[in-house]
Design a protein around this motif. Structure first.
Motif, PDB file in Angstrom:
ATOM      1  N   THR A 270      19.726  43.315 -26.472  1.00 26.90           N
ATOM      2  CA  THR A 270      19.308  42.397 -25.414  1.00 26.90           C
ATOM      3  C   THR A 270      17.865  41.933 -25.614  1.00 26.90           C
ATOM      4  O   THR A 270      17.523  40.792 -25.283  1.00 26.90           O
ATOM      5  N   ALA A 271      17.031  42.803 -26.176  1.00 28.78           N
ATOM      6  CA  ALA A 271      15.636  42.432 -26.418  1.00 28.78           C
ATOM      7  C   ALA A 271      15.525  41.356 -27.492  1.00 28.78           C
ATOM      8  O   ALA A 271      14.785  40.378 -27.326  1.00 28.78           O
ATOM      9  N   VAL A 272      16.233  41.520 -28.598  1.00 33.38           N
ATOM     10  CA  VAL A 272      16.080  40.533 -29.670  1.00 33.38           C
ATOM     11  C   VAL A 272      16.691  39.189 -29.286  1.00 33.38           C
ATOM     12  O   VAL A 272      16.235  38.133 -29.756  1.00 33.38           O
ATOM     13  N   ALA A 273      17.700  39.197 -28.437  1.00 32.79           N
ATOM     14  CA  ALA A 273      18.290  37.919 -28.012  1.00 32.79           C
ATOM     15  C   ALA A 273      17.253  37.033 -27.341  1.00 32.79           C
ATOM     16  O   ALA A 273      17.340  35.797 -27.418  1.00 32.79           O
ATOM     17  N   LYS A 274      16.261  37.634 -26.703  1.00 31.53           N
ATOM     18  CA  LYS A 274      15.248  36.864 -25.986  1.00 31.53           C
ATOM     19  C   LYS A 274      14.255  36.178 -26.911  1.00 31.53           C
ATOM     20  O   LYS A 274      13.542  35.262 -26.474  1.00 31.53           O
ATOM     21  N   VAL A 275      14.182  36.606 -28.160  1.00 34.72           N
ATOM     22  CA  VAL A 275      13.203  36.026 -29.085  1.00 34.72           C
ATOM     23  C   VAL A 275      13.879  35.371 -30.289  1.00 34.72           C
ATOM     24  O   VAL A 275      13.249  35.175 -31.329  1.00 34.72           O
ATOM     25  N   GLN A 276      15.145  35.016 -30.153  1.00 29.09           N
ATOM     26  CA  GLN A 276      15.835  34.305 -31.231  1.00 29.09           C
ATOM     27  C   GLN A 276      15.258  32.906 -31.379  1.00 29.09           C
ATOM     28  O   GLN A 276      14.953  32.225 -30.399  1.00 29.09           O
ATOM     29  N   ARG A 277      15.142  32.450 -32.611  1.00 27.35           N
ATOM     30  CA  ARG A 277      14.635  31.111 -32.882  1.00 27.35           C
ATOM     31  C   ARG A 277      15.690  30.049 -32.577  1.00 27.35           C
ATOM     32  O   ARG A 277      16.889  30.345 -32.603  1.00 27.35           O
ATOM     33  N   PRO A 278      15.278  28.811 -32.345  1.00 25.80           N
ATOM     34  CA  PRO A 278      16.265  27.745 -32.126  1.00 25.80           C
ATOM     35  C   PRO A 278      17.214  27.538 -33.301  1.00 25.80           C
ATOM     36  O   PRO A 278      18.350  27.103 -33.109  1.00 25.80           O
ATOM     37  N   ASP A 279      16.760  27.869 -34.537  1.00 27.77           N
ATOM     38  CA  ASP A 279      17.623  27.685 -35.702  1.00 27.77           C
ATOM     39  C   ASP A 279      18.551  28.877 -35.931  1.00 27.77           C
ATOM     40  O   ASP A 279      19.266  28.936 -36.933  1.00 27.77           O
ATOM     41  N   GLY A 280      18.546  29.844 -35.019  1.00 24.52           N
ATOM     42  CA  GLY A 280      19.439  31.000 -35.107  1.00 24.52           C
ATOM     43  C   GLY A 280      18.836  32.222 -35.751  1.00 24.52           C
ATOM     44  O   GLY A 280      19.333  33.334 -35.552  1.00 24.52           O
ATOM     45  N   PHE A 281      17.773  32.058 -36.538  1.00 24.20           N
ATOM     46  CA  PHE A 281      17.141  33.181 -37.220  1.00 24.20           C
ATOM     47  C   PHE A 281      16.208  33.935 -36.275  1.00 24.20           C
ATOM     48  O   PHE A 281      15.980  33.539 -35.135  1.00 24.20           O
ATOM     49  N   TRP A 282      15.642  35.030 -36.816  1.00 24.51           N
ATOM     50  CA  TRP A 282      14.539  35.722 -36.158  1.00 24.51           C
ATOM     51  C   TRP A 282      13.353  35.728 -37.097  1.00 24.51           C
ATOM     52  O   TRP A 282      13.513  35.788 -38.328  1.00 24.51           O
TER      53      TRP A 282
END
Length: 384
Positions: A270-282
């Motif tokens: 749930t934490a990483v979902a909040k900082v996903q980039r618009p292009d899908g990457f992290w």
């Protein structure tokens, strides 16, 4: 340069021996999709991409390589793909690799280093397919020593977060295979040392982000980004996600620490979902989008792996989190997978965002391919 919606990139073709020929060819590199689709492709489409990436790596590496952690991660992914597809060449290639090393470990059975134990994951996979005692002789002797005979009260071996991926799964799986919960108890003691500040480095940021610091150098008061923000390395957190997924797959729901592993993975997803980039990457630094902000495939792959598992296991809401995994997968397929199957934008070996920079369209690595195969095989479980 953009041409008809694609960017042109020079890519040197690798020979089967891994060398670069003195000539080059131009291929069309897809431009990064700003907003990749939040819908999953079909299961068959996912498998086609996985096979293209796996086949490229195998074709470029006639020698299956060493039995260190990086290559062992590739074989973990390849054997996951074999379980999904039943493709005999993948099993044959993995078997040849394991036999080359006599199912042994770097450092021998006395090693306590988690990196050296990563190969045991693939050996356990091969044993499950074709049970033969010698396949587990080294990894079982190694973990038995740590658990029962060689300083069994010493629990400070896992001082960096990568260790959770490298060594937790063999402990979990051997405990299940031998029906011996002592392996699970030892695993949890090692895990708690890494996770909490109760005698250990306390790499888990439980109060704030729900993410993990790579090691004690990056804890508050230590190393920060050039912008003065924390360093929460993408792939480091990816290793944590992968370790939890593989451990949970091995443990029974009744094991007394399973609930904690499930809760910790859920918090991370749930934490990483909040900082996903618009292009899908992290980004390579999850806490600072301005810190080396290019796309990166290995951390992204492990977050797909963890998110897809969390959806399939009912840990998170599918309607909310399938789109997260789908955007990441679709972004990688559009931007990182070459037409011939080479997987690009992989940050190579290192211990922080600055390592092995710059990360380019041509940057690839065995463990990155393994992470991608693990991501896709898990994603195929939730696709139609």
């Amino acid at each position: 340069m953009l041409v008809g919606g694609t960017a042109l990139s020079a890519v040197a073709l690798a020979s089967p021996g891994g060398t670069r020929p003195p000539w080059r060819r131009w291929v069309r590199r897809p431009a990064a999709a700003r907003y990749p689709a939040p819908e999953l492709p079909s299961r068959d489409a996912i498998i086609r991409v996985l096979r293209r990436v796996a086949d490229h790596w195998i074709g470029a590496h006639a020698d299956p390589g060493d039995n260190g952690w990086a290559n062992a991660t590739f074989f973990s992914g390849l054997l996951a793909l074999h379980r999904l597809t039943g493709a005999a060449p993948y099993l044959a290639y993995a078997r040849r690799w394991a036999e080359k090393h006599a199912y042994g470990l770097k450092g021998g059975v006395s090693t306590r280093h988690a990196d050296n134990q990563c190969a045991g994951q693939a050996y356990l996979d091969l044993y499950e397919l074709e049970p033969e005692g010698q396949k587990l002789a080294a990894i079982e002797a190694c973990l038995r020593r740590m658990t029962l005979t060689d300083q069994p009260a010493k629990n400070d071996d896992w001082w960096w977060d990568d260790a959770l991926h490298m060594a937790m799964p063999p402990f979990a799986r051997l405990g299940a295979l031998r029906r011996d919960p002592r392996y699970w108890d030892k695993m949890f003691a090692l895990y708690r040392h890494t996770k909490t500040a109760e005698g250990g480095p306390g790499l888990y940021d439980a109060d704030a982000s729900g993410l993990w610091y790579r090691d004690k150098r990056f804890l508050p008061g230590g190393i920060v980004s050039p912008g003065g923000r924390p360093v929460l390395w993408s792939r480091g957190n990816g290793w944590v996600a992968g370790g939890h997924v593989k451990t949970l797959k091995a443990l029974p729901a009744s094991e007394r620490h399973t609930a904690e592993y499930r809760a910790t993975l859920t918090r991370l997803v749930t934490a990483v979902a909040k900082v996903q980039r618009p292009d899908g990457f992290w980004n390579v630094n999850l806490a600072d989008p301005a810190h080396l902000p290019g796309p990166e495939t290995s951390g992204t792959s492990f977050f797909v792996h963890g998110t897809a598992y969390a959806v399939a296991a009912g840990l998170v809401d599918a309607a909310t989190y399938v789109p997260v995994a789908a955007r990441a997968w679709n972004g990688m397929v559009a931007s990182a997978v070459h037409p011939d199957g080479l997987l690009g934008f992989v940050q190579k070996v290192g211990d922080r965002p600055e390592s092995s920079q710059p990360v380019t369209y041509e940057s690839t690595a065995d463990f990155g391919v393994g992470a991608f195969l693990l991501a896709g095989t898990e994603l195929a479980r939730v696709a139609r």
